[in-house]
Design a protein around this motif. Sequence first.
Motif, short mmCIF file in Angstrom:
data_model
loop_
_atom_site.label_atom_id
_atom_site.label_comp_id
_atom_site.label_asym_id
_atom_site.label_seq_id
_atom_site.Cartn_x
_atom_site.Cartn_y
_atom_site.Cartn_z
N LEU A 5 0.84 -1.20 0.00
CA LEU A 5 0.00 0.00 0.00
C LEU A 5 0.87 1.25 0.00
CD1 LEU A 5 -2.78 1.29 0.13
CD2 LEU A 5 -2.69 1.06 2.61
N TRP A 6 1.95 1.22 0.78
CA TRP A 6 2.89 2.35 0.79
C TRP A 6 3.40 2.63 -0.62
CZ3 TRP A 6 7.92 2.22 -0.85
CH2 TRP A 6 8.65 3.38 -0.66
N ALA A 7 3.79 1.59 -1.33
CA ALA A 7 4.31 1.76 -2.70
C ALA A 7 3.26 2.39 -3.60
CB ALA A 7 4.79 0.43 -3.26
N GLU A 8 2.02 1.92 -3.51
CA GLU A 8 0.95 2.49 -4.33
C GLU A 8 0.73 3.97 -4.02
OE1 GLU A 8 -2.56 0.09 -3.85
OE2 GLU A 8 -1.48 -1.74 -4.44
N GLU A 9 0.78 4.32 -2.74
CA GLU A 9 0.61 5.72 -2.35
C GLU A 9 1.75 6.58 -2.88
OE1 GLU A 9 0.21 5.48 1.88
OE2 GLU A 9 -1.90 4.89 1.75
N GLN A 15 6.02 10.24 -6.15
CA GLN A 15 7.31 10.07 -5.47
C GLN A 15 8.11 8.89 -6.02
OE1 GLN A 15 8.40 12.32 -3.11
NE2 GLN A 15 6.54 13.40 -3.72
N LEU A 16 7.41 7.99 -6.72
CA LEU A 16 8.05 6.85 -7.37
C LEU A 16 7.50 6.75 -8.79
CD1 LEU A 16 7.92 4.03 -4.65
CD2 LEU A 16 9.96 5.15 -5.54
N PRO A 17 8.29 6.24 -9.73
CA PRO A 17 7.80 6.06 -11.10
C PRO A 17 6.61 5.10 -11.16
CG PRO A 17 10.19 5.81 -11.03
CD PRO A 17 9.70 5.89 -9.60
N ALA A 18 5.81 5.26 -12.19
CA ALA A 18 4.54 4.55 -12.33
C ALA A 18 4.61 3.04 -12.16
CB ALA A 18 3.90 4.90 -13.66
N LYS A 19 5.56 2.37 -12.71
CA LYS A 19 5.57 0.90 -12.67
C LYS A 19 6.46 0.33 -11.59
CE LYS A 19 4.22 0.48 -17.43
NZ LYS A 19 4.38 -0.24 -18.67
N SER A 20 6.89 1.15 -10.64
CA SER A 20 7.78 0.63 -9.61
C SER A 20 7.10 -0.37 -8.69
CB SER A 20 8.40 1.74 -8.77
OG SER A 20 7.69 2.89 -8.74
N GLY A 21 5.79 -0.34 -8.61
CA GLY A 21 5.08 -1.30 -7.78
C GLY A 21 5.30 -2.73 -8.22
N GLY A 45 11.41 -1.12 -21.61
CA GLY A 45 12.78 -1.32 -22.05
C GLY A 45 13.75 -1.24 -20.88
N GLU A 46 14.98 -1.57 -21.18
CA GLU A 46 16.02 -1.61 -20.15
C GLU A 46 16.24 -0.24 -19.51
OE1 GLU A 46 20.77 -2.52 -19.95
OE2 GLU A 46 19.57 -3.62 -21.42
N ARG A 47 16.23 0.81 -20.30
CA ARG A 47 16.48 2.16 -19.78
C ARG A 47 15.42 2.58 -18.76
NH1 ARG A 47 18.07 7.04 -23.65
NH2 ARG A 47 19.29 8.12 -22.09
N GLN A 48 14.15 2.36 -19.10
CA GLN A 48 13.06 2.71 -18.18
C GLN A 48 13.14 1.85 -16.92
OE1 GLN A 48 11.05 5.14 -18.18
NE2 GLN A 48 9.50 4.55 -16.69
N VAL A 53 14.35 1.17 -11.05
CA VAL A 53 15.21 0.55 -10.04
C VAL A 53 16.00 1.62 -9.28
CG1 VAL A 53 17.27 -0.89 -9.74
CG2 VAL A 53 15.37 -1.70 -11.15
N SER A 54 16.53 2.59 -9.99
CA SER A 54 17.28 3.67 -9.34
C SER A 54 16.43 4.43 -8.34
CB SER A 54 17.83 4.64 -10.38
OG SER A 54 18.82 4.02 -11.15
N ALA A 55 15.18 4.71 -8.70
CA ALA A 55 14.29 5.43 -7.79
C ALA A 55 14.04 4.63 -6.52
CB ALA A 55 12.97 5.74 -8.50
N LEU A 56 13.85 3.33 -6.64
CA LEU A 56 13.63 2.49 -5.47
C LEU A 56 14.88 2.39 -4.61
CD1 LEU A 56 11.49 -0.25 -7.22
CD2 LEU A 56 10.69 1.27 -5.40
#
Length: 93
Positions: A5-9, A15-21, A45-48, A53-56
């Motif tokens: 839930l924290w990740a979704e929020e 605060q985090l990129p869209a697909k980081s969940g 793609g690999e770049r995205q 990953v960097s944001a997390l």
Amino acid sequence: MRILLWAEEEIGMGQLPAKSGSIWKRCCYRGELPRSDAGAVVGTGERQARRIVSALLEKGVLLSDSPRSPLRLAFSAALASRWMPGLFPDKPQ
């Protein structure tokens, strides 16, 4: 699960990129994620995938021993009260 839930929020607040969940969830359930699988997990793609990953990693919720090592969960002390309320008492009794 409060951690998910924290990740979704965080995603909802920008605060985090869209697909980081997706990466976060995979690490929660499997314990670790090979970096080479990150793109497939998020469907980009690999770049995205590297950006996510960097944001997390910057948030301190994932860690890795080296730039090529698998990603693992990091239980941040700063987020302990949010993820696991009541684990640490706020005031001594």
